[in-house]
Design an enzyme around this catalytic site. Structure first.
Site, PDB file in Angstrom:
ATOM      1  N   GLY A  89       0.858  -1.177   0.000  1.00 31.41           N
ATOM      2  CA  GLY A  89       0.000   0.000   0.000  1.00 31.41           C
ATOM      3  C   GLY A  89       0.892   1.223   0.000  1.00 31.41           C
ATOM      4  O   GLY A  89       1.899   1.259  -0.707  1.00 31.41           O
ATOM      5  N   HIS A 159       8.634  -3.068  -7.086  1.00 31.74           N
ATOM      6  CA  HIS A 159       8.010  -2.630  -8.344  1.00 31.74           C
ATOM      7  C   HIS A 159       9.039  -1.952  -9.247  1.00 31.74           C
ATOM      8  O   HIS A 159       8.704  -1.057 -10.020  1.00 31.74           O
ATOM      9  CB  HIS A 159       6.850  -1.661  -8.095  1.00 31.74           C
ATOM     10  CG  HIS A 159       5.822  -2.146  -7.139  1.00 31.74           C
ATOM     11  ND1 HIS A 159       4.849  -3.059  -7.467  1.00 31.74           N
ATOM     12  CD2 HIS A 159       5.606  -1.825  -5.836  1.00 31.74           C
ATOM     13  CE1 HIS A 159       4.077  -3.284  -6.417  1.00 31.74           C
ATOM     14  NE2 HIS A 159       4.520  -2.548  -5.414  1.00 31.74           N
TER      15      HIS A 159
END
Length: 218
Positions: A89, A159
């Site tokens: 998150g 990522h």
């Protein structure tokens, strides 16, 4: 050193469901000794919904999930946890909540001294490192410090996409990759390569299966 870490770049890989791409690694990591996993959903606003998502997935793997926000005393929940999973998150929101609940040192002690297995995904991987300085996230809140739990002596950029020649002290985990740490041994798992940034040296690409234990001596 007793630490056991599974640091995953991302929770969901394109075309799959929540943790589908690393489900076998998760089950192998927690093994048969763990029955309940303490889930930390602080990185998202809706903690109940997030915990339910994790609970549903982990039940398919044979584990029950307890949301730390459901506990009257979060620090006690950490002290009694069989295993810890911090989900992804917003990294700033996550770290601020960890500090607000006085959990940074509690989690570090449980993992580094007691050997409690720690799994992180995305933001949960970020906060396992030295600091959150390599996060991609927007600073929607301000934690009292960017210093994080410090389970490994380097930073990770989950990522990871494009190379930045000016980056230092960082490992880039592409989506689909994860780092398994067992004591003083670190191994790159998953289906994609990782990129290592070291001060004063060219960047280096590592294939899945690579031994990255040398990173733990920094």
């Amino acid at each position: 050193m007793k630490r056991r870490l599974l640091l995953v770049s991302n929770s969901t890989l394109h075309g799959g469901g929540y943790l589908d791409h690393c489900a076998r690694d998760v089950k192998r990591f927690f093994g048969r000794d763990v029955r309940r996993v303490l889930f930390v959903p602080y990185a998202l606003h809706d903690r109940d919904a997030y915990t339910q998502t994790a609970r549903d997935k982990f039940r398919t793997l044979g584990y029950e999930v307890d949301g730390i926000h459901e506990a009257p005393d979060p620090a006690h929940a950490v002290r009694t946890a069989e295993a810890i999973f911090i989900g992804g998150g917003n990294t700033f929101r996550l770290l601020k909540s960890l500090y607000d609940n006085q959990l940074v040192s509690e989690i570090r002690k449980r993992v580094m001294e007691d050997g409690v297995p720690y799994m992180g995904s995305s933001a949960g991987t970020n906060v396992a490192t030295v600091s959150i300085s390599t996060t991609n996230d927007m600073p929607i809140v301000c934690p009292p410090s960017f210093s994080s739990i410090g389970l490994v002596p380097f930073n990770i950029n989950p990522h990871y996409l494009d190379p930045d020649p000016h980056s230092r002290h960082m490992g880039g985990l592409r989506e689909g990759s994860m780092l398994l740490v067992e004591g003083d041994t670190a191994t790159l798992l998953g289906t994609t390569r990782a990129r290592l940034f070291t001060r004063g040296q060219p960047t280096v690409e590592y294939e899945p299966g690579s031994d990255l234990s040398f990173l733990l001596t920094g």
